[in-house]
Each structure stands twice: as structure tokens, then as C-alpha cells.
Design an enzyme around this catalytic site. Sequence first.
Site, mmCIF file in Angstrom:
data_model
loop_
_atom_site.group_PDB
_atom_site.id
_atom_site.type_symbol
_atom_site.label_atom_id
_atom_site.label_comp_id
_atom_site.label_asym_id
_atom_site.label_seq_id
_atom_site.Cartn_x
_atom_site.Cartn_y
_atom_site.Cartn_z
ATOM 1 C CE1 TYR A 119 -3.873 2.293 0.691
ATOM 2 C CE2 TYR A 119 -2.442 3.270 2.353
ATOM 3 C CZ TYR A 119 -3.591 3.312 1.580
ATOM 4 O OH TYR A 119 -4.452 4.393 1.693
HETATM 5 N N1 NAD Z 1 -9.817 5.810 4.768
HETATM 6 C C1 NAD Z 1 -8.525 5.976 5.024
HETATM 7 O O1 NAD Z 1 -8.041 5.784 6.135
HETATM 8 C C2 NAD Z 1 -7.615 6.484 3.929
HETATM 9 C C3 NAD Z 1 -6.462 7.207 4.275
HETATM 10 C C4 NAD Z 1 -5.608 7.656 3.264
HETATM 11 C C5 NAD Z 1 -5.920 7.382 1.943
HETATM 12 N N2 NAD Z 1 -7.034 6.667 1.647
HETATM 13 C C6 NAD Z 1 -7.289 6.385 0.237
HETATM 14 O O2 NAD Z 1 -8.515 6.993 -0.119
HETATM 15 C C7 NAD Z 1 -9.131 6.261 -1.147
HETATM 16 C C8 NAD Z 1 -10.582 5.964 -0.770
HETATM 17 O O3 NAD Z 1 -10.597 5.181 0.410
HETATM 18 P P1 NAD Z 1 -11.899 5.040 1.294
HETATM 19 O O4 NAD Z 1 -11.484 5.154 2.699
HETATM 20 O O5 NAD Z 1 -12.975 5.899 0.774
HETATM 21 O O6 NAD Z 1 -12.210 3.485 1.031
HETATM 22 P P2 NAD Z 1 -13.606 2.756 0.738
HETATM 23 O O7 NAD Z 1 -13.309 1.317 0.835
HETATM 24 O O8 NAD Z 1 -14.679 3.350 1.564
HETATM 25 O O9 NAD Z 1 -13.898 3.164 -0.795
HETATM 26 C C9 NAD Z 1 -13.070 2.732 -1.830
HETATM 27 C C10 NAD Z 1 -13.923 2.535 -3.071
HETATM 28 O O10 NAD Z 1 -13.047 2.145 -4.147
HETATM 29 C C11 NAD Z 1 -13.712 1.139 -4.890
HETATM 30 N N3 NAD Z 1 -12.745 0.310 -5.602
HETATM 31 C C12 NAD Z 1 -11.735 -0.431 -5.072
HETATM 32 N N4 NAD Z 1 -11.090 -1.093 -6.041
HETATM 33 C C13 NAD Z 1 -11.691 -0.769 -7.216
HETATM 34 C C14 NAD Z 1 -11.486 -1.155 -8.568
HETATM 35 N N5 NAD Z 1 -10.530 -2.035 -8.911
HETATM 36 N N6 NAD Z 1 -12.297 -0.632 -9.524
HETATM 37 C C15 NAD Z 1 -13.276 0.239 -9.181
HETATM 38 N N7 NAD Z 1 -13.522 0.621 -7.916
HETATM 39 C C16 NAD Z 1 -12.741 0.128 -6.946
HETATM 40 C C17 NAD Z 1 -14.472 0.330 -3.853
HETATM 41 O O11 NAD Z 1 -15.519 -0.439 -4.429
HETATM 42 C C18 NAD Z 1 -14.966 1.421 -2.915
HETATM 43 O O12 NAD Z 1 -16.242 1.901 -3.277
HETATM 44 C C19 NAD Z 1 -8.296 5.001 -1.360
HETATM 45 O O13 NAD Z 1 -7.439 5.204 -2.463
HETATM 46 C C20 NAD Z 1 -7.499 4.914 -0.075
HETATM 47 O O14 NAD Z 1 -6.277 4.262 -0.248
HETATM 48 C C21 NAD Z 1 -7.888 6.224 2.599
#
Ligand code: NAD
Length: 251
Positions: A158
Site C-alpha cells: 500500500y
Molecule cells: N480511509 C482511510 O483511512 C484512507 C487514508 C488515506 C488514503 N485513503 C485512500 O482513499 C481512497 C478511498 O478510500 P476510502 O477510505 O474511501 O475506502 P472505501 O473502501 O470506503 O472506498 C473505496 C472505493 O473504491 C472502490 N474500488 C476499489 N477497487 C476498485 C477497482 N478495482 N475498480 C473500481 N472501484 C474500486 C471500492 O468499491 C470502494 O467503493 C483510497 O485510495 C485509499 O487508499 C484512505
Amino acid sequence: MNQYDFTNRAAVVTGGAQGIGYAVAQRLLEGGARVALWDRDEGALFEARASGRCRLGDVESVLVNLTDREAVAHATSRTLERFGQIDVLVHSAGIAGANATVVDYAPEEWARVIDIDLNAAFYVNQAVVKTMIARGYGRIVNIASIAGKEGNPNASAYSAAKAGVIALTKSLGKETAGLDIAVNAVTPAAARTKIFDQMKQEHIDYMLSKIPRGRFVEVKEIAAMVAWLASSENSFMTGAVFDLSGGRATY
Ligand SMILES: NC(=O)c1ccc[n+]([C@@H]2O[C@H](COP(=O)([O-])OP(=O)(O)OC[C@H]3O[C@@H](n4cnc5c(N)ncnc54)[C@H](O)[C@@H]3O)[C@@H](O)[C@H]2O)c1
């Protein structure tokens, strides 16, 4: 709440069915944007489409697996057919992947995380930026992570993928800087979303312990910064990384 004007703007939000992407989509809709939600989770897409601002706004949901380059090209054509243009791309889709040390990390899991968190970012940025270059306007915001700057233990795939997203953003920002196109990344600390279901509790506790604010970032706080970066008001900053780590980042 401050609002940015997205009247006559069309936006793509990947991972827009839930979490950070969904919060960003709400914020863009509040500013008057038309929004395409690109996601692979059909149930979540359906729920998103029927809730909040999405219920009332001009929203298209596109079921797409972003690790499939052809499917990304197809989603781009579909959204162009519907909206005629793409002014804003917020690439939020991603996964956490397994929590394990590098020594114990399964190569198949490494490949899966890199495919979704880095390769898909390339496919989506490439497909959409082409359309922006043709029009001479665009705003891209890639959702990276503080893990990409610091490297979290037990999350090497990641962290490596997110470091790659930061570098992709910097390269593309420079390549398009001569046009009215801005490509930036944000690096949030942990936000409580469904992504937590993929992580070990010790890992979540570790991430919280590293945040000087002493709490998780709210998705609406992320959406606020993303909205400004995605607006026409952001006419100078590009190829840059914007901190959202509650004081954790030291550079
Ligand atoms: N929540 C955290 O703690 C956090 C912190 C830093 C960065 N992020 C980043 O933010 C972004 C969103 O995370 P989140 O917390 O909203 O997660 P989440 O799991 O709530 O949402 C992620 C979404 O991405 C979609 N997804 C995943 N793989 C996919 C694919 N191959 N094709 C199409 N859709 C796909 C999922 O279906 C989901 O709806 C991610 O890139 C994550 O790495 C999250």
C-alpha cells in the site's frame, strides 16, 4: 460552508460509491457539478445513487473495474457521451491490502495491491487527461496517503503504491503545466470508512497513534480540500502534494 463553483463542470469520481469518493462527489454536486461515479461495487453504487445529493443531482453511475484498462477506456467514452466533457477527475478508488511485514508479504497480494492502487491510477489518469489536454482544461486530484510519504509498517504494498501515485501526480503535473490543467495529490491520514474492515485493529491503532490531532480525519474534511483543488480557483498549483495528516507529515 464555503462553496466552489462547479456550474457547467462535469466530474469523474472513482471509488465514488462510498467513503472519501462519495463525500467528494457530494461536495462537487453541492457546487453544481454533474458527476459520474466510477466504482466496481454494484450494491454500493446503487445506494450512493439513491442517497444524499446524488438523488437530486445529475449523476451517472458506471460499474467498472479500474484494473481493466479497456474497461477504463469504455467508462471514459460513456461519461463523455453523457456529459460531453470531463473537467474534473478525483481518483479515489483503492484498497488497503493485507497487513503483514515485508518478510511475510505474499507476492500475489503485493501484485493485487499494486494493480488496484497504482496501475489503475495510471489507467484512469491516462484515459481522462487525454480528453483534458484536447480541451486545454482540467483538474485532477489523486487520493494518495500519508503512507506513501512515510511508509507504514505492515503495509508495504500500500505504501509503495501510494508513493507511486505521488510520483505519477508530479510527473503528469509537469507534463500538463503549460495548459490550464492542474494535477495534484492529497495525502490523508486515516479516515474511518469501510476500508478499515480490510485492516487489522493493531494497524488502525498504530495509524491513530501517529496523528498529532489525536483523531481520524473526517471524510468531509478531505472533501473540502479536494473541492478547492478541483475548482477553477486552483489555477496555479500543480504537480503538488497536499497534506491532510493532522500534523503527522513533517515534509
Ligand atoms: N480511509 C482511510 O483511512 C484512507 C487514508 C488515506 C488514503 N485513503 C485512500 O482513499 C481512497 C478511498 O478510500 P476510502 O477510505 O474511501 O475506502 P472505501 O473502501 O470506503 O472506498 C473505496 C472505493 O473504491 C472502490 N474500488 C476499489 N477497487 C476498485 C477497482 N478495482 N475498480 C473500481 N472501484 C474500486 C471500492 O468499491 C470502494 O467503493 C483510497 O485510495 C485509499 O487508499 C484512505
